[in-house]
Design an enzyme around this catalytic site. Structure first.
Site, PDB file in Angstrom:
ATOM      1  N   ASP A  69      46.747 -49.436 -37.284  1.00 50.16           N
ATOM      2  CA  ASP A  69      47.761 -48.839 -38.152  1.00 50.16           C
ATOM      3  C   ASP A  69      49.014 -48.414 -37.403  1.00 50.16           C
ATOM      4  O   ASP A  69      49.068 -48.447 -36.182  1.00 50.16           O
ATOM      5  CB  ASP A  69      47.172 -47.631 -38.909  1.00 50.16           C
ATOM      6  CG  ASP A  69      46.205 -46.823 -38.054  1.00 50.16           C
ATOM      7  OD1 ASP A  69      46.486 -46.650 -36.850  1.00 50.16           O
ATOM      8  OD2 ASP A  69      45.180 -46.368 -38.573  1.00 50.16           O
ATOM      9  N   ASP A 138      37.087 -36.724 -43.246  1.00 51.76           N
ATOM     10  CA  ASP A 138      36.757 -37.021 -44.639  1.00 51.76           C
ATOM     11  C   ASP A 138      36.119 -38.398 -44.783  1.00 51.76           C
ATOM     12  O   ASP A 138      36.032 -38.942 -45.886  1.00 51.76           O
ATOM     13  CB  ASP A 138      37.994 -36.895 -45.536  1.00 51.76           C
ATOM     14  CG  ASP A 138      39.134 -37.806 -45.110  1.00 51.76           C
ATOM     15  OD1 ASP A 138      38.942 -38.607 -44.161  1.00 51.76           O
ATOM     16  OD2 ASP A 138      40.224 -37.719 -45.709  1.00 51.76           O
ATOM     17  N   HIS A 140      37.156 -41.328 -43.546  1.00 49.19           N
ATOM     18  CA  HIS A 140      37.998 -42.522 -43.657  1.00 49.19           C
ATOM     19  C   HIS A 140      38.025 -43.304 -42.354  1.00 49.19           C
ATOM     20  O   HIS A 140      37.804 -42.758 -41.269  1.00 49.19           O
ATOM     21  CB  HIS A 140      39.419 -42.162 -44.114  1.00 49.19           C
ATOM     22  CG  HIS A 140      40.270 -41.511 -43.061  1.00 49.19           C
ATOM     23  ND1 HIS A 140      40.544 -40.160 -43.051  1.00 49.19           N
ATOM     24  CD2 HIS A 140      40.914 -42.028 -41.995  1.00 49.19           C
ATOM     25  CE1 HIS A 140      41.329 -39.874 -42.026  1.00 49.19           C
ATOM     26  NE2 HIS A 140      41.564 -40.998 -41.370  1.00 49.19           N
ATOM     27  N   GLU A 145      42.152 -43.902 -46.816  1.00 52.62           N
ATOM     28  CA  GLU A 145      41.799 -42.567 -47.269  1.00 52.62           C
ATOM     29  C   GLU A 145      40.750 -42.627 -48.382  1.00 52.62           C
ATOM     30  O   GLU A 145      40.512 -43.688 -48.976  1.00 52.62           O
ATOM     31  CB  GLU A 145      43.055 -41.848 -47.778  1.00 52.62           C
ATOM     32  CG  GLU A 145      44.217 -41.809 -46.788  1.00 52.62           C
ATOM     33  CD  GLU A 145      44.050 -40.754 -45.719  1.00 52.62           C
ATOM     34  OE1 GLU A 145      42.912 -40.361 -45.417  1.00 52.62           O
ATOM     35  OE2 GLU A 145      45.074 -40.294 -45.179  1.00 52.62           O
TER      36      GLU A 145
END
Length: 257
Positions: A69, A138, A140, A145
């Site tokens: 990314d 979380d 991801h 996400e």
């Protein structure tokens, strides 16, 4: 899915680095295509790989890399861009060829075109042999996400508040300076890799690890997609297992040693 449990972050990093080096060496004269992450999780692995390279135990001369990314709006020279992160923490210290490094361009005029081109570059390289990654608190993977499609490809993603808070430490703790969007490979992009190796460390990742390993595959905990991958490994430290069932921990320790 394999779950390897090691004592601490340092032993996790050493194991991951040696595994990657072994895979590169097995490729011999063929190019080895390696997917790479940024963030805190891989730093120890990068340090170990640098040491192995300097010791002559692995060469990256024929390795092709694709990063996961990049922030939208940060150019390659920005101190917090993932271009800078990778060159400062890894690429500048190994024998990789600059032309073999691929990182998404967050300054591209046409972001959708940039993402489509990235997917094409991965295909043209023969596909990713091994994708190294970390996991967010979380659950991801990359910037996929919670709620991301498990079939997703490289695209623009809006970052959640949790992710911006987590990444604010790289922007002097100022969340307002964290970009709100990023370019990221998709869950489907990661799943296409022949192998996936995920580093998980710390108690703050325990809840997400439990969901990803013990619960079903779902788009809220995107790392859970690895349950469907034929060659996926999660290597974690003891602290990250705090939410797993005792039986789960015992099982994986028993089969993996």
């Amino acid at each position: 899915m394999r779950l390897l449990i090691r004592q601490d972050y340092d032993t996790v990093s050493r194991w991951a680095a040696r595994y990657i080096a072994e895979k590169i060496n097995e490729a011999e004269d063929k190019p080895f295509v390696l997917g790479l992450p940024t963030g805190s999780s891989p730093l120890g692995t990068y340090r170990e790989l640098i040491a192995l390279c300097r010791a002559g135990k692995v060469s990256f001369a024929k390795t092709i890399t694709f990063n996961m990314d990049e922030y939208v709006g940060l150019d390659a020279a920005h101190p917090q861009s993932y271009h800078r992160f990778m060159w400062d923490n890894f690429f500048s210290h190994i024998d990789i060829q600059k032309e073999n490094v691929h990182i998404l361009n967050g300054m591209a005029k046409d972001l959708a075109k940039e993402c489509a081109l990235y997917e094409e570059q991965i295909r043209a390289s023969g596909g990713i042999d091994l994708f190294l990654g970390g996991m967010g608190a979380d659950g991801h993977i990359a910037f996929n996400e919670p709620g991301s499609s498990l079939q997703s490809r490289t695209r623009v993603k809006t970052l959640t508040m949790d992710t911006k808070i987590a990444n604010a430490r790289f922007f002097d703790g100022d969340i307002s300076r964290v970009p709100t969007t990023a370019l990221t490979v998709g869950v489907g992009t990661v799943m296409d890799a022949r192998e996936v190796l995920i580093i998980v460390s710390g108690h703050n990742k325990a809840r997400a690890l439990k969901a990803s390993v013990e619960e079903g595959i779902n788009h809220i905990w995107t790392l859970s997609c690895l349950q469907a991958h034929p060659h996926a490994i999660i290597v974690c430290d003891e602290a990250a297992t705090d939410e797993l069932k005792v039986g789960t921990v015992r099982y994986f320790k028993d089969i993996e040693g």
